[in-house]
Each structure stands twice: as structure tokens, then as C-alpha cells.
Design a protein around this motif. Structure first.
Motif, PDB file in Angstrom:
ATOM      1  N   LYS A 184      12.584   5.418   3.918  1.00 58.15           N
ATOM      2  CA  LYS A 184      14.051   5.476   3.851  1.00 58.15           C
ATOM      3  C   LYS A 184      14.649   4.227   3.210  1.00 58.15           C
ATOM      4  CE  LYS A 184      14.688   5.944   8.356  1.00 58.15           C
ATOM      5  NZ  LYS A 184      13.341   5.821   8.935  1.00 58.15           N
ATOM      6  N   SER A 185      14.187   3.057   3.681  1.00 61.51           N
ATOM      7  CA  SER A 185      14.751   1.816   3.141  1.00 61.51           C
ATOM      8  C   SER A 185      14.340   1.605   1.694  1.00 61.51           C
ATOM      9  CB  SER A 185      14.317   0.622   3.989  1.00 61.51           C
ATOM     10  OG  SER A 185      14.870   0.732   5.278  1.00 61.51           O
ATOM     11  N   THR A 186      13.097   1.955   1.373  1.00 60.30           N
ATOM     12  CA  THR A 186      12.635   1.828  -0.018  1.00 60.30           C
ATOM     13  C   THR A 186      13.503   2.696  -0.922  1.00 60.30           C
ATOM     14  OG1 THR A 186      10.407   1.498   0.817  1.00 60.30           O
ATOM     15  CG2 THR A 186      10.614   2.009  -1.508  1.00 60.30           C
ATOM     16  N   LEU A 211      21.118  16.916   3.679  1.00 58.16           N
ATOM     17  CA  LEU A 211      20.005  16.233   4.320  1.00 58.16           C
ATOM     18  C   LEU A 211      18.884  15.980   3.321  1.00 58.16           C
ATOM     19  CD1 LEU A 211      18.816  15.245   7.108  1.00 58.16           C
ATOM     20  CD2 LEU A 211      17.743  17.483   7.278  1.00 58.16           C
ATOM     21  N   LEU A 212      18.381  14.759   3.325  1.00 56.15           N
ATOM     22  CA  LEU A 212      17.185  14.426   2.545  1.00 56.15           C
ATOM     23  C   LEU A 212      16.148  13.999   3.563  1.00 56.15           C
ATOM     24  CD1 LEU A 212      16.072  14.005  -0.388  1.00 56.15           C
ATOM     25  CD2 LEU A 212      16.651  11.611  -0.106  1.00 56.15           C
ATOM     26  N   LEU A 213      15.114  14.812   3.680  1.00 57.76           N
ATOM     27  CA  LEU A 213      14.121  14.589   4.719  1.00 57.76           C
ATOM     28  C   LEU A 213      12.880  13.966   4.099  1.00 57.76           C
ATOM     29  CD1 LEU A 213      13.638  15.123   7.705  1.00 57.76           C
ATOM     30  CD2 LEU A 213      12.874  17.415   7.123  1.00 57.76           C
ATOM     31  N   LEU A 214      12.504  12.767   4.586  1.00 59.54           N
ATOM     32  CA  LEU A 214      11.355  12.062   4.039  1.00 59.54           C
ATOM     33  C   LEU A 214      10.233  12.009   5.064  1.00 59.54           C
ATOM     34  CD1 LEU A 214      13.025   8.903   2.427  1.00 59.54           C
ATOM     35  CD2 LEU A 214      12.245  10.961   1.264  1.00 59.54           C
ATOM     36  N   ASN A 215       9.007  12.053   4.548  1.00 58.90           N
ATOM     37  CA  ASN A 215       7.859  11.855   5.414  1.00 58.90           C
ATOM     38  C   ASN A 215       6.739  11.215   4.601  1.00 58.90           C
ATOM     39  OD1 ASN A 215       6.378  12.077   7.873  1.00 58.90           O
ATOM     40  ND2 ASN A 215       5.224  13.743   6.929  1.00 58.90           N
ATOM     41  N   ALA A 216       6.248  10.087   5.072  1.00 60.33           N
ATOM     42  CA  ALA A 216       5.125   9.385   4.430  1.00 60.33           C
ATOM     43  C   ALA A 216       5.304   9.248   2.923  1.00 60.33           C
ATOM     44  CB  ALA A 216       3.810  10.093   4.755  1.00 60.33           C
ATOM     45  N   GLY A 217       6.481   8.843   2.501  1.00 59.30           N
ATOM     46  CA  GLY A 217       6.707   8.555   1.094  1.00 59.30           C
ATOM     47  C   GLY A 217       6.958   9.781   0.231  1.00 59.30           C
ATOM     48  N   GLN A 218       7.161  10.952   0.854  1.00 62.82           N
ATOM     49  CA  GLN A 218       7.425  12.169   0.087  1.00 62.82           C
ATOM     50  C   GLN A 218       8.704  12.825   0.588  1.00 62.82           C
ATOM     51  OE1 GLN A 218       5.369  13.355  -2.395  1.00 62.82           O
ATOM     52  NE2 GLN A 218       3.940  11.642  -2.105  1.00 62.82           N
ATOM     53  N   VAL A 219       9.361  13.569  -0.297  1.00 64.57           N
ATOM     54  CA  VAL A 219      10.524  14.347   0.118  1.00 64.57           C
ATOM     55  C   VAL A 219      10.023  15.659   0.704  1.00 64.57           C
ATOM     56  CG1 VAL A 219      12.603  15.538  -0.638  1.00 64.57           C
ATOM     57  CG2 VAL A 219      11.992  13.331  -1.642  1.00 64.57           C
ATOM     58  N   VAL A 220      10.348  15.904   1.957  1.00 65.14           N
ATOM     59  CA  VAL A 220       9.931  17.148   2.596  1.00 65.14           C
ATOM     60  C   VAL A 220      10.947  18.237   2.280  1.00 65.14           C
ATOM     61  CG1 VAL A 220       9.430  18.278   4.780  1.00 65.14           C
ATOM     62  CG2 VAL A 220       8.817  15.875   4.444  1.00 65.14           C
ATOM     63  N   ASP A 235       0.817  -1.212   0.000  1.00 68.37           N
ATOM     64  CA  ASP A 235       0.000   0.000   0.000  1.00 68.37           C
ATOM     65  C   ASP A 235       0.850   1.261   0.000  1.00 68.37           C
ATOM     66  OD1 ASP A 235      -2.253  -1.480   0.054  1.00 68.37           O
ATOM     67  OD2 ASP A 235      -2.525  -1.387   2.230  1.00 68.37           O
ATOM     68  N   PHE A 236       2.141   1.088   0.259  1.00 69.24           N
ATOM     69  CA  PHE A 236       3.019   2.238   0.421  1.00 69.24           C
ATOM     70  C   PHE A 236       3.631   2.649  -0.910  1.00 69.24           C
ATOM     71  CE2 PHE A 236       7.332   3.825   1.062  1.00 69.24           C
ATOM     72  CZ  PHE A 236       7.071   4.921   1.859  1.00 69.24           C
ATOM     73  N   ALA A 237       3.716   3.946  -1.128  1.00 65.15           N
ATOM     74  CA  ALA A 237       4.396   4.428  -2.336  1.00 65.15           C
ATOM     75  C   ALA A 237       5.367   5.535  -1.949  1.00 65.15           C
ATOM     76  CB  ALA A 237       3.376   4.941  -3.342  1.00 65.15           C
ATOM     77  N   LEU A 238       6.568   5.440  -2.479  1.00 67.69           N
ATOM     78  CA  LEU A 238       7.579   6.466  -2.243  1.00 67.69           C
ATOM     79  C   LEU A 238       7.802   7.223  -3.545  1.00 67.69           C
ATOM     80  CD1 LEU A 238      10.069   7.684  -0.615  1.00 67.69           C
ATOM     81  CD2 LEU A 238      11.402   5.929  -1.785  1.00 67.69           C
ATOM     82  N   PHE A 283      23.408   7.988   4.133  1.00 68.83           N
ATOM     83  CA  PHE A 283      23.390   7.431   5.473  1.00 68.83           C
ATOM     84  C   PHE A 283      21.962   7.544   6.004  1.00 68.83           C
ATOM     85  CE2 PHE A 283      23.717   7.970  10.053  1.00 68.83           C
ATOM     86  CZ  PHE A 283      24.613   6.978  10.421  1.00 68.83           C
ATOM     87  N   VAL A 284      21.325   6.385   6.151  1.00 70.23           N
ATOM     88  CA  VAL A 284      19.928   6.369   6.588  1.00 70.23           C
ATOM     89  C   VAL A 284      19.870   6.306   8.104  1.00 70.23           C
ATOM     90  CG1 VAL A 284      17.825   4.992   6.654  1.00 70.23           C
ATOM     91  CG2 VAL A 284      19.076   5.260   4.516  1.00 70.23           C
ATOM     92  N   SER A 285      19.042   7.142   8.698  1.00 75.87           N
ATOM     93  CA  SER A 285      18.930   7.107  10.144  1.00 75.87           C
ATOM     94  C   SER A 285      17.650   7.783  10.590  1.00 75.87           C
ATOM     95  CB  SER A 285      20.124   7.824  10.777  1.00 75.87           C
ATOM     96  OG  SER A 285      19.967   7.863  12.177  1.00 75.87           O
ATOM     97  N   HIS A 286      17.193   7.450  11.799  1.00 70.52           N
ATOM     98  CA  HIS A 286      16.111   8.240  12.358  1.00 70.52           C
ATOM     99  C   HIS A 286      16.584   8.948  13.614  1.00 70.52           C
ATOM    100  CE1 HIS A 286      15.226   4.095  14.004  1.00 70.52           C
ATOM    101  NE2 HIS A 286      15.557   4.798  15.050  1.00 70.52           N
ATOM    102  N   SER A 287      17.915   9.094  13.733  1.00 73.04           N
ATOM    103  CA  SER A 287      18.481   9.782  14.889  1.00 73.04           C
ATOM    104  C   SER A 287      19.098  11.108  14.462  1.00 73.04           C
ATOM    105  CB  SER A 287      19.541   8.893  15.536  1.00 73.04           C
ATOM    106  OG  SER A 287      20.481   9.691  16.215  1.00 73.04           O
ATOM    107  N   VAL A 288      18.553  12.200  15.019  1.00 72.95           N
ATOM    108  CA  VAL A 288      19.087  13.520  14.696  1.00 72.95           C
ATOM    109  C   VAL A 288      20.530  13.642  15.170  1.00 72.95           C
ATOM    110  CG1 VAL A 288      18.887  15.978  15.187  1.00 72.95           C
ATOM    111  CG2 VAL A 288      16.848  14.668  14.675  1.00 72.95           C
ATOM    112  N   ASP A 289      20.849  12.991  16.302  1.00 72.53           N
ATOM    113  CA  ASP A 289      22.206  13.063  16.836  1.00 72.53           C
ATOM    114  C   ASP A 289      23.233  12.550  15.841  1.00 72.53           C
ATOM    115  OD1 ASP A 289      21.542  14.218  19.199  1.00 72.53           O
ATOM    116  OD2 ASP A 289      21.259  12.316  20.264  1.00 72.53           O
TER     117      ASP A 289
END
Lengths: 380, 230
Positions: free
Chosen positions: A50-52, A216-225, A25-28, A201-207
């Protein structure tokens, strides 16, 4: 200030992404251009895609539309029916759980990619890779006898020895404890400094991002923010919700300029002034990034006396952003460095804060402890 | 009954079982791979076909083998005319019967072994420059060896014990198709054959125990290597 690596070598192979990949159901959907050098942090919550994204770049996932190109090389172009299989893309992939071959010793794991690298390039920098990743003592070990950190070092070296032109890292630190994380980050920095290629470098840690990301490539719900230079984006108040409310703050690039042994303090200088912080075990001249949470910054309209706070940075208000509840984010420009302060609307009114108001940002030294300032950059 | 020479029977049985086991290995790996990794039309049919010998009476399997590979069978006539090969009522036919009966066991074991291997390892091999076949042979195949070994042992044991399909398709010809189980049956059907039957049963028991021990030993060696302690 030093130029970011992405600007230093503009001619390097740029990674162009313009595709849609569906998984259930997911689309990136991505349309972005990433620099040919330096580390691009791919950031987003779990399920953001991110992984997709990196699986599509590596050739593990097939996009339903669009194309991926690295420099002149086309990895996939759905409309033109171009498909380069994984093994011909020469893309290094460091998996979250290393994926070392359990039936082969470390040495044979490392050779696996090296032996399959293109003729003429074979084994050229074998010794150097072992040195950079400190693997000399591990060569005869079996993967199952290695610690998590050692496994990731072997995995990074194994990917490097296959002579990739692009490196993908899928949360390589996720399964490690804090000291191991710091250790592997150090090795990733060495990778960046030694081998000129783009790294995702994929991560969900801001640190982790603060420490190593140039872009920075910022993703949210299959879209580039957003996609852009890290320091600009990380202080962008509009993006703060995506970076997580708790982490709202600014990042300051600075240099270790002096140590005060008697008081156990160090001084960091940056474009807008200097900061006194608890003693850092780093040589003078080390460049680093300090992360400053918005909640740790207070504002005054003139320099207060009789106050314990030593860090006082002078600047001017350039933005005021309404937050949830009683808060406002105040963006202060201090000679080119952006600082974020979280204050109540009530304080804002009492002090008469408005765009252009000159202010003094007050920062407690304790807010800049080693957790916030431990982020070493290459020393020059 | 002196007509049954236990050493000749043992030799023949081992030969037939070994040929059947070795010959089914590659087709079994291919079938296991197809069933575990691929989605294609006819997959369910293939699955059912492979497993049919498990649920059909062995005599029925032997009957179908006769239909296919007998002197007048479609494949049997072709094999005979093109290559001069006869399968019905020969040792090769006994091996074929054993292989068909043991095939589902072999495929199941190998498939379990294959499915236990992390597919991500093959993906990792691909990112390191290995093509799909290269990655399978150098990474997945070694890691599924325990499953392959289990399949070999099971099939070998099944072949040694095969009776119904063998007697139907290959008959009970001394020195040619009279394997251990057929010899025991024959001895029991013969007056005064109890002693010979007991000897053959003893051989059969010894063989089973030896096979189990060998399998256990090699499995342990294999696992020690794959799980690789320091």
C-alpha cells in the motif's frame, strides 16, 4: 439510487497506474485505472504494498518499469525517461503521523504549501479550508501542543492549501483512538464533498473503508487482487479471504426513513426492504452504509411466526460458496442488494437450499447497532 | 615578563578563533550533508580526510599545511601569485590551522544534528511544492540548529586551545600569530614569566567559562523554540 461520484463526472482526470516498483526483496506490480473523483480505498494487509503504491504515485519511490499518469500529465514513464519531481506533481500527501513542521506554528505550517502553490491560484480558498477543517482556534498553536486528531486536521488542510490535483492519505487514522478516528473520517468526508479530486485512502481497516470508500483497490503481496466499485467488491465472496475472515459480510446502502421514540428504534430503507435498528441520532433522509456480518444473518425458507427477530428481508439465493470447516456462505439477492449469510452445510441440506431458492434473511436488530450503522454519508 | 600584553593576546586569539569558526561553517554543513545523505565514490576517503586531524599529531597537520600552503607549497604559491595572499606565518594562517583542527568536531556535531531530523519532514515539504534545496533550508536546517550551535562552540573552543599545528604552520609571532596558548607557552619559557603565565591562564579560564555559559544559554533558547511548548 444515487450514482456513485465516479460515474457522475466521468471527464475528470483519471489516474492511470501501470508500473513495477521494487524495494529490497519486495516488488509491487500495479495495472489499474482509478476514477478521477471520489475516494479510492487502497486496502491490504501490512506488506501488501500500500505505501509503496502511494509513494510511487507521489514521486517518493521510483518505479523500475512503467508509468503513472494523472489525466494528461505524466508523473513518470520509465521507458520514455519521463520523471516529474515530487514538488511538481501537485499531489497532496497526508502522512500517518502528520509530519507537521515542529519549528513552525500551525499558521506557518498551513502557509508553507499555500505560498508555494502556483501563481494565480494562491490563497484563493484559504478561509474556506480553515472553515471546513475547523482550524480557526488552532492557528497560533505549536504542532507539539496539538492532539493527534488536531494534527491530522492541520495536515489535511496544509495539503489542501497547496492546491493538489490528487490527494494521497497513508493510514491517516492509524495513530488515533476510536473517537478521533470517527472525527477525522468526518473531516475526510467534508474534504470529498467540498473538493472535487481523486483521493486515495490507504487503510487496513474494513470499517474505515465501509464508511468512506467509493472505489476499492485491493492489494495482496505486491499484486492487485481487484479494483472496482466498493459495494460490488465488498460483497464479492471470492474476495472475502482478502478482506479477512472475521469481517466477512455485506454492506447495504440505505436511508434513515423514520424514528420510533417509544421503542427507541429507527427504520432504514434500502432497495430490498427495510431494517429496524437501535435508535440512531441522525436526521431523516441521511444516507448511510450499514455493515452486516455474514454470521449475524440467519435464513428461513418461509416467514416464521413466533420469532423475536423483526428484520426479515425476502430474496433469492444467487450463490453458495464453500467455506472452511462446516460453513457455507449463502449469497442472497434482495431486489438488487446482496446479503451474505453464514450457515452450516447441515442447515443448508436440511432446508434444501439451492440456487434460486426463495428465502427470508433474518437479522437481529442488535446486530445493526451504532458500530455497524454509524457510517454517515452525505445528507441530501 | 612585560613583553606579553594579555589584552592584545586575547584580542588576537578571539579574532583568529572567530574567523576560523565562521569560515568553516558552510563547508562543514556541506560536508556533513554529503557524508550523511549521499552515497558517492570517494565518500570513505572524504570521511577519513575530514577526520584525519583528530587522529594525527597536530604538529604533523601543521607540517602538511606548510607543504600545501607554505611559500613554496602548491596552493601557497598559487594564492600568493594570483591574489597576493600569504598564509604561512600570518594571522590568517593561524586561523586556517585552527579551522582544519576544529573541522572534524564541527562536521561531527552538525552531522549528528542533521541525522536527528526526521527525513519525512523534508519529504512532506517536497509534497507541498518545495524543491530539494528549499526544503533543506526551510525545514531541515532550522531543525538541526542545536547541532550547528554545538559544532560552533566546539570548534571555537578547539581553535582557542590549538597549539601544535599553529606553531608549526604560523609560528609564534607576537601580535600576529601568538595566540593564548602560544603566549602561555612563551611566558613559561621566559625567566620570571610565571606571573604573566598565570594572568593568561586566568584569561583562558574565564573565556572557557563564558563560552560554556553562552552555549548553554543559547542551546536552551533554541530547544525551547524547536520543541515549542505552548
Amino acid at each position: 439510487m444515487e450514482q456513485p461520484p465516479s460515474a457522475r463526472v466521468a471527464a475528470r482526470a483519471v489516474l492511470k497506474l501501470d508500473f513495477t516498483t521494487r524495494r529490497g526483496d519486495f516488488a509491487l506490480t500495479v495495472d489499474a485505472e482509478l476514477p478521477g473523483l471520489g475516494i479510492t480505498g487502497v486496502f491490504g494487509r501490512s506488506g501488501a504494498g500500500k505505501s509503496t503504491l502511494i509513494d510511487t504515485i507521489a514521486g517518493i519511490a521510483r518505479p523500475d518499469r512503467g508509468r503513472v499518469t494523472l489525466g494528461e500529465r505524466s508523473f513518470v514513464d520509465v521507458e520514455r525517461k519521463v520523471w516529474t519531481p515530487i514538488e511538481q506533481r501537485r499531489v497532496g500527501y497526508v502522512f500517518q503521523d502528520a509530519k507537521l513542521f515542529p519549528h513552525l506554528r500551525v499558521l506557518a505550517n498551513l502557509r508553507y504549501g499555500a505560498q508555494r502553490a502556483r501563481d494565480g491560484q494562491r490563497g484563493a480558498d484559504w478561509e474556506r479550508v480553515l472553515e471546513v477543517m475547523d482550524l480557526g482556534a488552532l492557528l497560533t498553536r505549536w504542532p507539539n501542543s496539538l492532539s493527534g486528531g488536531e494534527r491530522q486536521r492541520v495536515a489535511i488542510a496544509r495539503a489542501l492549501l497547496a492546491r493538489p490535483e490528487l490527494m494521497l492519505m497513508d493510514e491517516p487514522l492509524a495513530s488515533l483512538d476510536a473517537p478521533r478516528k470517527a472525527e477525522i473520517l468526518h473531516y475526510i468526508e467534508r474534504l470529498r464533498d467540498e473538493y472535487p479530486m481523486p483521493v486515495l485512502f490507504v487503510s487496513h481497516s474494513v470499517d474505515e473503508m465501509v464508511r468512506i470508500a467509493d472505489h476499492l483497490l485491493l492489494l495482496n503481496a505486491g499484486q492487485v487482487v481487484a479494483s472496482g466499485p466498493f459495494l460490488e467488491l465488498v460483497s464479492d465472496t471470492g474476495l472475502q479471504p482478502h478482506l479477512g475472515r472475521f469481517e466477512a459480510g455485506s454492506v447495504i446502502e440505505c436511508t434513515v426513513s423514520s424514528h420510533d421514540e417509544a421503542f427507541e428504534l429507527s427504520t432504514l430503507t434500502f432497495s430490498g426492504g427495510s431494517l429496524r435498528v437501535p435508535r440512531l441520532a441522525l436526521p431523516l433522509g441521511t444516507r448511510l452504509r450499514a455493515r452486516l456480518r455474514a454470521r449475524d444473518v440467519a435464513l428461513a425458507t418461509r416467514d416464521p411466526s413466533d420469532l423475536s427477530i423483526t428484520n426479515r428481508v425476502h430474496g433469492r439465493i444467487i450463490d453458495l460458496v464453500q467455506r472452511e470447516g462446516p460453513y457455507l456462505d449463502v449469497v442472497v439477492d434482495a431486489s438488487g442488494t446482496r446479503l451474505l449469510a453464514l450457515v452450516t452445510r447441515e442447515s443448508c441440506q436440511r432446508l434444501g437450499l439451492a440456487l434460486g431458492t426463495p428465502v427470508v434473511a433474518l437479522i437481529k436488530a442488535v446486530a445493526l447497532d451504532s458500530r455497524a450503522v454509524g457510517y454517515t454519508r452525505r445528507a441530501r | 615578563m612585560s613583553a606579553i600584553d594579555w589584552s592584545e593576546v586575547l584580542g588576537l586569539s578571539l579574532r583568529v578563533a572567530a574567523v576560523a569558526t565562521v569560515a568553516s561553517l558552510l563547508p562543514a554543513i556541506l560536508t556533513a550533508w554529503l557524508l550523511a545523505r549521499c552515497r558517492f565514490p570517494g565518500r570513505t576517503l572524504l570521511d577519513a580526510l575530514v577526520h584525519a586531524p583528530l587522529v594525527l599529531p597536530p604538529v604533523v597537520v601543521g607540517y602538511f599545511l606548510l607543504l600545501l600552503f607554505g611559500a613554496h607549497g602548491v596552493l601557497g604559491r598559487w594564492l600568493h601569485e594570483a591574489f597576493g595572499i600569504r598564509l604561512a606565518f600570518t594571522a590568517s594562517g593561524a586561523a586556517l590551522a585552527g579551522a582544519v583542527m576544529g573541522f572534524p568536531l564541527m562536521v561531527r556535531s552538525i552531522r549528528l544534528g542533521l541525522e536527528a531530523v526526521d527525513r519525512g519532514l523534508e519529504t512532506a515539504a517536497r509534497t507541498l511544492g518545495a524543491g530539494p534545496f528549499d526544503a533543506f533550508v526551510t525545514v531541515t536546517l532550522p531543525l538541526m540548529l542545536p547541532g550547528i550551535l554545538a559544532g560552533l562552540v566546539l570548534t571555537f573552543a578547539a581553535c582557542l586551545g590549538e597549539f601544535g599545528a599553529t606553531i608549526t604552520f604560523a609560528a609564534n609571532i607576537p601580535g600576529e600569530t601568538r595566540t593564548l596558548t602560544l603566549a602561555i607557552y612563551t611566558a613559561l619559557q621566559t625567566q620570571g614569566g610565571e606571573a604573566a603565565a598565570a594572568r593568561l591562564v586566568a584569561v583562558s579560564l574565564g573565556l572557557a567559562i563564558a563560552a560554556l555559559l553562552l552555549a548553554e544559554w543559547s542551546n536552551r533558547r533554541l530547544r525551547a523554540w524547536l520543541h515549542a511548548p505552548c
